[in-house]
Scaffold this motif. Structure first.
Motif, PDB file in Angstrom:
ATOM      1  N   TRP A  17      -8.052   7.040  -3.625  1.00 50.83           N
ATOM      2  CA  TRP A  17      -7.070   6.856  -2.558  1.00 50.83           C
ATOM      3  C   TRP A  17      -7.373   7.716  -1.335  1.00 50.83           C
ATOM      4  CZ3 TRP A  17      -4.758  11.333  -1.205  1.00 50.83           C
ATOM      5  CH2 TRP A  17      -4.770  12.357  -2.140  1.00 50.83           C
ATOM      6  N   SER A  28      -8.034   1.272  -0.655  1.00 51.77           N
ATOM      7  CA  SER A  28      -6.893   0.793  -1.438  1.00 51.77           C
ATOM      8  C   SER A  28      -6.794  -0.729  -1.380  1.00 51.77           C
ATOM      9  CB  SER A  28      -5.590   1.429  -0.937  1.00 51.77           C
ATOM     10  OG  SER A  28      -5.543   2.788  -1.298  1.00 51.77           O
ATOM     11  N   ILE A  29      -7.068  -1.292  -0.219  1.00 50.06           N
ATOM     12  CA  ILE A  29      -7.070  -2.757  -0.098  1.00 50.06           C
ATOM     13  C   ILE A  29      -8.161  -3.347  -0.985  1.00 50.06           C
ATOM     14  CG2 ILE A  29      -7.511  -4.686   1.477  1.00 50.06           C
ATOM     15  CD1 ILE A  29      -6.188  -2.916   3.694  1.00 50.06           C
ATOM     16  N   ASN A  61      -5.390   3.482  -7.507  1.00 50.32           N
ATOM     17  CA  ASN A  61      -6.660   3.666  -6.820  1.00 50.32           C
ATOM     18  C   ASN A  61      -7.088   5.124  -6.991  1.00 50.32           C
ATOM     19  OD1 ASN A  61      -8.852   3.834  -5.165  1.00 50.32           O
ATOM     20  ND2 ASN A  61      -7.747   3.446  -3.275  1.00 50.32           N
ATOM     21  N   GLN A 102       6.542   8.163  -0.106  1.00 44.40           N
ATOM     22  CA  GLN A 102       6.995   6.993  -0.840  1.00 44.40           C
ATOM     23  C   GLN A 102       8.415   7.179  -1.389  1.00 44.40           C
ATOM     24  OE1 GLN A 102       4.173   8.700  -1.150  1.00 44.40           O
ATOM     25  NE2 GLN A 102       2.446   7.425  -1.739  1.00 44.40           N
ATOM     26  N   GLY A 105      -1.159   6.791  -0.208  1.00 47.31           N
ATOM     27  CA  GLY A 105      -1.481   7.953   0.627  1.00 47.31           C
ATOM     28  C   GLY A 105      -0.812   9.241   0.206  1.00 47.31           C
ATOM     29  N   LEU A 157       2.881  -2.250   4.139  1.00 49.93           N
ATOM     30  CA  LEU A 157       2.807  -0.791   4.039  1.00 49.93           C
ATOM     31  C   LEU A 157       4.150  -0.234   3.602  1.00 49.93           C
ATOM     32  CD1 LEU A 157       0.869  -0.064   7.349  1.00 49.93           C
ATOM     33  CD2 LEU A 157      -0.053  -0.517   5.076  1.00 49.93           C
ATOM     34  N   GLY A 189      -8.955   6.381   2.032  1.00 52.23           N
ATOM     35  CA  GLY A 189      -8.238   5.639   3.053  1.00 52.23           C
ATOM     36  C   GLY A 189      -7.735   4.277   2.614  1.00 52.23           C
ATOM     37  N   MET A 190      -7.059   3.650   3.564  1.00 55.73           N
ATOM     38  CA  MET A 190      -6.382   2.379   3.335  1.00 55.73           C
ATOM     39  C   MET A 190      -7.354   1.252   2.950  1.00 55.73           C
ATOM     40  SD  MET A 190      -3.482   0.840   5.876  1.00 55.73           S
ATOM     41  CE  MET A 190      -2.875   2.423   6.407  1.00 55.73           C
ATOM     42  N   ILE A 239      -0.525  -8.203   2.937  1.00 49.65           N
ATOM     43  CA  ILE A 239      -0.544  -6.751   2.759  1.00 49.65           C
ATOM     44  C   ILE A 239       0.597  -6.120   3.547  1.00 49.65           C
ATOM     45  CG2 ILE A 239      -1.879  -4.640   3.126  1.00 49.65           C
ATOM     46  CD1 ILE A 239      -4.388  -6.375   2.694  1.00 49.65           C
ATOM     47  N   LEU A 263       0.854  -1.191   0.000  1.00 49.09           N
ATOM     48  CA  LEU A 263       0.000   0.000   0.000  1.00 49.09           C
ATOM     49  C   LEU A 263       0.888   1.238   0.000  1.00 49.09           C
ATOM     50  CD1 LEU A 263      -2.725  -1.053   2.586  1.00 49.09           C
ATOM     51  CD2 LEU A 263      -2.783  -1.253   0.084  1.00 49.09           C
TER      52      LEU A 263
END
Length: 132
Positions: free
Chosen positions: A79, A86-87, A76, A26, A16, A108, A82-83, A106, A13
């Motif tokens: 996005w 994305s999942i 996504n 990132q 964000g 992060l 939230g998480m 999963i 993931l």
């Protein structure tokens, strides 16, 4: 289904906005690379059969960093929700792919101390017991 025929997908993931960082988390430096490059490298060293990377905010910048890796990029468009979104987006993409996966791990992007031996431990535990 035998252990040998079970396939595991690993999802990173990285969608964000990193608003607390005031920049693109990132792409922050980590050791001799970036957080995203490190996360992908660890995922690719693992026993996972395929690596997916979920992008959202900063996707144009991050794609330039990761296009050298053999990963499936999942963008996504929602996005900012939230998480969980994305999942959900990653799982929908995994289901659409021709490969059939029995489990999804999963990870992060901003947890660089979680490295491939930990992924392998979780994968082995799953393959041995069918659960975690």
């Amino acid at each position: 289904m035998t252990k040998e025929s079970q396939k595991i997908a690993l999802v990173i993931l990285a969608a964000g906005t990193s608003k607390r960082m005031k920049g693109c988390k990132q792409l922050l430096p980590w050791k001799h690379t970036t957080l995203i490059d490190h996360a992908i490298g660890q995922a690719l060293k693992s026993k996972a059969d395929r690596v997916y990377v979920v992008l959202g905010a900063h996707k144009e910048q991050v794609i330039q960093e990761i296009n050298k890796h053999p990963v499936a990029v999942v963008v996504n468009p929602h996005w900012m929700n939230g998480m969980g979104g994305s999942i959900s987006h990653a799982i929908a993409r995994i289901i659409q792919d021709k490969e059939k996966f029995q489990a999804v791990l999963i990870a992060l992007v901003d947890q660089p101390l979680v490295e491939y031996p930990h992924f392998n431990s979780l994968i082995s535990q799953y393959l041995e017991t069918g659960s975690l």
